[in-house]
Structure formats: C-alpha cells, structure tokens
Write an enzyme that holds these catalytic residues in place. Structure first.
Site, PDB file in Angstrom:
ATOM      1  N   HIS A 131       4.607  52.737  75.386  1.00  0.00           N
ATOM      2  CA  HIS A 131       4.002  53.089  76.670  1.00  0.00           C
ATOM      3  C   HIS A 131       4.783  52.464  77.820  1.00  0.00           C
ATOM      4  CE1 HIS A 131       0.316  54.897  75.117  1.00  0.00           C
ATOM      5  NE2 HIS A 131       0.051  55.228  76.362  1.00  0.00           N
TER       6      HIS A 131
ATOM      7  N   LYS B 223      -9.292  54.177  69.951  1.00  0.00           N
ATOM      8  CA  LYS B 223     -10.614  53.607  69.687  1.00  0.00           C
ATOM      9  C   LYS B 223     -11.052  52.794  70.900  1.00  0.00           C
ATOM     10  CE  LYS B 223      -8.987  49.452  67.331  1.00  0.00           C
ATOM     11  NZ  LYS B 223      -9.394  48.113  67.010  1.00  0.00           N
TER      12      LYS B 223
END
Lengths: 177, 280
Positions: free
Chosen positions: A36, A101
């Site tokens: 990222h 999650k």
C-alpha cells in the site's frame, strides 16, 4: 446467494447492501501494508502502477507459501483499518472493492460512498478454508516484500459479507461495544 | 546428570511449530464446538462453523490454520540438573527456520525500523529454570492482529477488583473485530510491568477456562469465570458481527507485587490460539 464478478460494475455495486452474503468470482489482487505504501507513493509521484486499479478488487492478505501440489497456502484477511491512511487515494484511482477484516474509519466510509465502492469482510482466521476458493496465483509486483508482494488471485465463489455499501452504511454501525 | 544434544532440540522445535500452526489445540477446538451449540445469532453460528471447518481442513491437509503464522515465541523451562550440549538458543532459532520452511509457514519477521526482507526468525525466547532434570518446550506462534491490542496498566495498589475487571473488559472492547474474536484473553496480574506482560502471554498456554480441562477451585478461577460471562455480554461476537461468543476463555496468572503498585497486563489471542508442548 448473490454472485458477483470482477471487475466490478457500478450497477452491481448498487445492489449490494450491508450484511448480504456474496460469492465473488474473477481476479483480485493481494495488497497489504508495505505494498500500500509503495502504491501510494507511486500514485503521488505520478508514475505507472504495477496494475490498473480501475474497477478492481483488492484483498488485504499476505498468504503463506504454497505447499507442493497446491495453488496457494493459507490466505485469510488481515486488519483493514491499517490501510485506511492510503485508501482514499486508491479509491480516487478507480479501485472499487476491498476485502479485509474489521471496521473502517469514518473518513474511509465516506470515501467509499463518494467513489461508489464497496468493502467486504471474509472469514477471519480461516485461511485454510479460503484457500479452497483460489484457482490461480500470479505474482505481479514487489516480490522483495515476500508475503507482502502483490499477487493476482483468480477466485471462484469466494465467500464475502458486505460490510460498507455504496450508501456509506457500515455493518458495524456506530457501535463501539 | 541427564544430557540433551542441542541438535535434537532443533528438530523438536521445528516439529512443534509445524504442529502448532496446523493442528488447533484440543481445548480451543472443544470450546469452539461447545459455543457453536449455544450460540443463537445466525451470522455468529455461520462464522463459528467456518472456523471449525477451517481447523479441520488445516489439520487434514497440513495447511496453516491462519496465514499469519505469527511471531514465533518459545517458552523454555529448563531443569537445573540437565546438561545441554551445544548452543541451545542457536538450536532453537535454527529449529524455527527449519520448521517454518518445511511447514510452508509465512516469513513475517522484519527489522523493526528498516522493515525489509521478511524472514522466519528470530523467535522471542523466554527461559525459566526449574528444579528437575527435564526440559519443557512450548511454542506459541503469535499472530499480530491480536498482539497489537495488548495493554498494560499500572494500577494504584488500592484499586478495587471492579476497576481491574473494567480495564480487562475495556481492552477486549477496544480490540473489537480486528483481533479476530472469539478470543482467548490472557491476563497477568502482579510482578513488575514487564513481568505482568510476560504472565499475560504465558497465561495463553493454560488450558482455557470454560473447558472440561480446568480444575475449578481458586479465587482466580472464579475471576476468570466472571470475566468470561461479562465479556460475552458485550455482543461483539465472531468477527465483531454480534452474538454471545466474544471470548472462549479468560486465563489469568498472578505473581506477588510491590506494596506501592499493581501491574495488570492483557494479552489477547485470536480464536486460532496455537501452541504445542513437549517434555524432553
């Protein structure tokens, strides 16, 4: 159960509501913390990305190596909120779906609504089970990051739960327990 | 004097890490099956079933239960009358590398600042000396989704048990869905700040408190039961999506502490609490 294919189409994202079970088929990309960071810097620097984010789905996942004879190792989701500081820019670049999650920040929930995207949950801590839905794994970029490299996964009927929908509704709501 | 070759320990550690990562602990699996029977929330039931199915696939196929095969932690209890030939710590680190490689486990370890070139080792090793001529090795591959939610609080020595309970419950509340509930909560009470943290982690090695493996007698067991009940009322549930199953167990370890203080540490484990033990 609702079936969905990648790349995602806006009219299909429109149908998704929080709490809904979805089975996803097609190509998705693993992307976690360090990847990222690199993608973020690449976009900021105006350079070419290792894959086109437009209408794609990324999976916050760093799989274990695949044992002999298997396509992939254990491959469950990691905590999504750690990616929040990078997510806005990725959505702006055309990203439509994220799988992870846990909850997202208010800012990212607003961004999901703004860029007409969706955030899914999948079974946390169930990497062995989820490996059964992966048909192919191709390394794409940043292999020096080891488990944090970007892999293109071809999945079939990968089980998901809609967690933040296009209206900016959050499955976790306002609750902080 | 009993003698053990360090080289043997290498192979043992290697096997233990593969076992811990692929075969879910008996008491944890038992507790999961138990709560599935009691859970009423539909989504929670679905997730619990997936977790149990995952454990079964992992065991059958030798796959890691979770892709986060953890930071390897090793607990040693060394008998003072035992002679270890060779380099013990080196044997353990070599065993970690061998086990993670052979077991197709993930290389998740990096230098803390540089964060480059992930590798399998080193493990964090805790060593205690005991009076015997045996060696007990327990491995704990600790996932970091839950490790990130660890908390320590230095209480005033006059703090009430209710204040301590609130701190433990609030820590679980803040951990929420990120740490992969249903949890096993390790609590360390007493000692020094660092020792309380050690105890909280070591508490995870105990058989969990709501299973048939526990001997119900002490004050601590009572506190464990109360916390278990109260936390399960929070309605966090599996993946944080609601239900009566937020924790599978609460495990507490205590140690005497100073008259001026009361350290309390909480170390949470996700539902994939993985340990394996051997006596040599």
């Amino acid at each position: 159960m609702l079936k969905l294919n990648t790349p995602l189409k806006e009219e299909e994202i429109l149908k998704l509501k929080i709490g809904q079970y979805v089975l996803l088929t097609g190509k998705i990309y693993t992307l976690r913390d360090q990847a990222h960071k690199r993608i973020f810097e690449t976009i900021k620097g105006g350079e070419a990305l290792p894959f086109d984010l437009k209408n794609q789905v990324i999976y916050y996942c760093g799989p274990t190596p695949h044992p002999k004879g298997k396509i992939i190792g254990s491959c469950g989701p990691t905590t999504a909120s750690r990616m929040d500081k990078f997510t806005n820019l990725l959505l702006k670049a055309g990203l439509k779906g994220m799988i992870g999650k846990g909850r997202r920040s208010e800012e990212i929930i607003k961004a999901i609504k703004k860029y007409k995207a969706v955030y899914f949950l999948t079974y946390a801590g169930c990497g062995a089970l989820l490996s059964k839905y992966v048909r192919k794994k191709i390394p794409i970029a940043y292999l020096d990051l080891g488990p944090e490299a970007i892999y293109q996964l071809e999945v079939r009927d990968f089980p998901l739960i809609v967690a933040v929908d296009i209206e900016g509704r959050d499955i976790y709501g306002k609750k902080r327990w | 004097m009993r003698v053990i070759e360090a080289e043997k320990i290498k192979d043992v550690v290697s096997r233990l890490f593969i076992e811990a990562n692929t075969i879910l602990r008996d008491d944890v699996l038992e507790a999961l099956k138990d709560v599935l029977k009691k859970e009423k929330n539909k989504m929670a039931k679905d997730i619990l079933s997936a977790i149990i199915k995952n454990a079964s696939i992992a065991k059958k196929e030798g796959l890691a239960i979770c892709q986060d095969t953890g930071l390897p932690v090793v607990f040693l209890e060394i008998g003072q009358d035992l002679k270890i030939m060779g380099d013990l710590y080196r044997a353990i680190q070599e065993g970690v590398k061998q086990g993670y490689k052979r077991g197709y486990l993930r290389n998740s370890i990096v230098e803390p600042i540089l964060r480059k070139t992930p590798r399998f080792d080193p493990a964090v090793i805790y060593t205690e000396m005991i009076k015997c001529d045996r060696l007990k090795i327990t491995v704990l591959p600790k996932g970091f989704g839950c490790e990130n939610k660890t908390k320590l609080k230095m209480f005033n020595p006059t703090a009430s048990i209710e204040e301590i309970k609130k701190f433990i419950i609030d820590t679980v509340r803040e951990a929420g869905p990120d740490a992969c509930p249903p949890f096993v909560v390790g609590v360390g009470i007493g000692g020094t700040a660092d020792y309380a943290c050690f105890l909280a982690k070591k508490a995870l090695l105990k058989k969990i408190s709501n299973s048939k493996f526990q001997i119900p007698n002490s004050q601590i067991f009572k506190l464990e039961r109360e916390l278990l009940k109260e936390i399960n009322k929070l309605n966090i549930g599996p993946m944080g999506l609601g239900g009566g199953t937020t924790v599978l167990g609460v495990n507490i370890l205590t140690y005497p502490t100073h008259i001026a203080g009361l350290p309390v540490a909480v170390n949470i484990s996700c539902h994939a609490l993985r340990t394996a033990t051997i006596f040599l």
